[in-house]
Design a protein around this motif. Structure first.
Motif, PDB file in Angstrom:
ATOM      1  N   ARG A   1      41.950  18.547  89.644  1.00 42.17           N
ATOM      2  CA  ARG A   1      40.182  18.087  89.942  1.00 42.17           C
ATOM      3  C   ARG A   1      40.106  17.458  91.334  1.00 42.17           C
ATOM      4  O   ARG A   1      41.137  16.402  91.527  1.00 42.17           O
ATOM      5  N   THR A   2      39.364  18.129  91.944  1.00 43.26           N
ATOM      6  CA  THR A   2      39.118  17.354  93.408  1.00 43.26           C
ATOM      7  C   THR A   2      37.525  17.445  93.542  1.00 43.26           C
ATOM      8  O   THR A   2      36.746  17.246  92.442  1.00 43.26           O
ATOM      9  N   GLN A   3      37.066  17.528  94.803  1.00 45.04           N
ATOM     10  CA  GLN A   3      35.644  17.258  94.954  1.00 45.04           C
ATOM     11  C   GLN A   3      34.975  17.977  96.177  1.00 45.04           C
ATOM     12  O   GLN A   3      36.003  18.524  97.144  1.00 45.04           O
ATOM     13  N   THR A   4      33.864  18.483  96.288  1.00 47.84           N
ATOM     14  CA  THR A   4      33.569  19.090  97.328  1.00 47.84           C
ATOM     15  C   THR A   4      33.179  18.232  98.466  1.00 47.84           C
ATOM     16  O   THR A   4      32.821  16.824  98.045  1.00 47.84           O
ATOM     17  N   LEU A   5      32.905  18.411  99.607  1.00 47.85           N
ATOM     18  CA  LEU A   5      32.535  18.052 100.840  1.00 47.85           C
ATOM     19  C   LEU A   5      31.653  18.557 101.596  1.00 47.85           C
ATOM     20  O   LEU A   5      31.371  19.640 101.830  1.00 47.85           O
ATOM     21  N   GLY A   6      30.430  17.496 101.933  1.00 45.71           N
ATOM     22  CA  GLY A   6      29.261  18.093 102.676  1.00 45.71           C
ATOM     23  C   GLY A   6      28.358  18.819 102.031  1.00 45.71           C
ATOM     24  O   GLY A   6      28.596  19.168 100.747  1.00 45.71           O
ATOM     25  N   THR A   7      27.635  19.592 102.562  1.00 42.62           N
ATOM     26  CA  THR A   7      26.622  20.356 101.909  1.00 42.62           C
ATOM     27  C   THR A   7      26.865  22.050 101.896  1.00 42.62           C
ATOM     28  O   THR A   7      27.293  22.515 102.647  1.00 42.62           O
ATOM     29  N   PRO A   8      26.964  22.417 100.421  1.00 43.31           N
ATOM     30  CA  PRO A   8      27.083  23.688 100.214  1.00 43.31           C
ATOM     31  C   PRO A   8      26.359  24.758 101.027  1.00 43.31           C
ATOM     32  O   PRO A   8      25.135  24.375 101.215  1.00 43.31           O
ATOM     33  N   SER A   9      26.892  25.748 101.704  1.00 46.02           N
ATOM     34  CA  SER A   9      26.009  26.710 102.390  1.00 46.02           C
ATOM     35  C   SER A   9      25.762  27.918 101.476  1.00 46.02           C
ATOM     36  O   SER A   9      26.178  28.003 100.380  1.00 46.02           O
ATOM     37  N   MET A  10      25.115  28.967 101.996  1.00 39.06           N
ATOM     38  CA  MET A  10      24.563  30.066 101.489  1.00 39.06           C
ATOM     39  C   MET A  10      25.931  30.806 100.593  1.00 39.06           C
ATOM     40  O   MET A  10      25.758  31.094  99.724  1.00 39.06           O
TER      41      MET A  10
END
Length: 357
Positions: free
Chosen positions: A292-301
């Protein structure tokens, strides 16, 4: 090779979830709610998993016809009823049960030429203020329906606004009891939350939706973790690129994530055009190679970035679970400020679907 993103449908989970619902409401009929293309799972793909239910509840006439043409001969309930008087011919032809929530619908039923009496679910507005008759109208409307040759059985229907939170159902239930005290009819009141947590609402039929697909009506997985419900959809992809950030480097559109250290990140083939929430912030959970980790920044298309600090073994091709049987969709939705309902039903058509029996 195709793009690695895919949605896996776990058919055994659907059957499991229905069996749990039936144990929670053992003395009542179950309408399996399959609106919104079975909450994004694909009605045509999954409906047979719910054949043990007494009927299907949905909104769209085309989905009702799909079920009939696929071979379902049991009950089908139109949760919003019909939208034009001419719709009654389709209801009659395909032997559908319809909600009734407006006076014009009653007039249309009275004037229609039908081959079979209709089963009607008479909608009471008990406080949610969407569809339905006011409490003081319920008795005279019910009496009117009883007198119509085109109407057979009538069931009282309502919907709870707070069955999934601390306010509960008692205030609305008191309204329902008062409005229906002189009415000799069955009641269908319970949504997913009421089916699980408020057995006094079960009546003659319950209408579970989101719990059939293994997500929580409250939006919190912990609330259903002990019921044995299982996620019916896993959204999976792979790492397709790796970057090493230096202090001060930024990630994604708008550069909303700033690295404060040397940091290894992975780029995953999944974005908002696949149904992943664009508004998911940095820190939204994700599973990379079982960690388990995490996203970074804004997801793009088409892509999103994930932190690989906790999983140094990750490389190009490492499996990623965006949500599913390891990571509850509710956890992702909670981080993104929405509900699992929205994420499941927003799965994009471009995502390949794999059936796992």
């Amino acid at each position: 090779m195709p793009r690695p993103i895919r949605a896996i449908l776990h058919l055994s989970a659907l059957r499991n979830n229905l069996s749990i619902v039936k144990k929670q409401a053992p003395d009542t009929h179950v309408w399996a709610v399959v609106k919104a293309n079975a909450y994004g799972h694909g009605l045509q793909r999954i409906w047979q998993c719910f054949e043990a239910a007494e009927g299907f509840a949905l909104l769209d006439f085309n989905e009702a016809i799909l079920l009939r043409e696929a071979g379902w001969q049991g009950k089908i309930l139109l949760l919003e009823g019909f939208f034009q008087p001419d719709d009654l011919q389709q209801i009659d032809r395909y032997r559908l049960t319809t909600a009734v929530h407006s006076h014009w619908q009653i007039k249309a039923i009275e004037e229609a030429t039908l081959r079979h009496p209709l089963t009607v679910y008479l909608k009471l507005n008990s406080g949610m203020n969407r569809l339905g008759f006011a409490p003081e109208e319920l008795l005279p409307v019910w009496q009117t329906l009883q007198e119509l040759p085109n109407v057979g059985n009538v069931v009282i229907m309502s919907h709870f606004a707070h069955a999934d939170d601390v306010e509960g159902v008692e205030q609305q239930l008191a309204v329902i009891r008062q409005a229906s005290k002189h009415i000799d009819a069955g009641q269908c009141l319970a949504n997913s939350a009421a089916t699980l947590w408020h057995p006094q609402t079960h009546g003659v039929a319950v209408r579970p939706g989101i719990i059939l697909y293994g997500a929580s009506p409250s939006g919190k997985w912990c609330d259903i973790a002990n019921y044995g419900l299982k996620a019916a959809m896993s959204l999976r992809s792979e790492i397709i690129g790796i970057q090493t950030l230096s202090v001060g480097d930024r990630v994604g559109y708008g550069g909303r994530y700033h690295s404060d250290k040397t940091q290894r990140i992975g780029i995953v083939a999944c974005g908002y055009a696949d149904g992943y929430p664009r508004h998911a912030p940095t820190g939204t959970p994700v599973i990379v190679g079982g960690v388990r980790t995490q996203t970074l920044g804004t997801p793009s298309m088409d892509m999103l970035a994930v932190d690989l600090s906790a999983c140094p073994q990750a490389e190009i091709g490492t499996d990623v679970e965006l949500w599913g049987q390891v990571l509850p969709v509710d956890d992702v939705a909670l981080a993104a400020g929405t509900l699992g309902y929205e994420l499941l039903s927003a799965l994009a058509a471009r995502v390949p679907v794999i059936i796992e029996k």
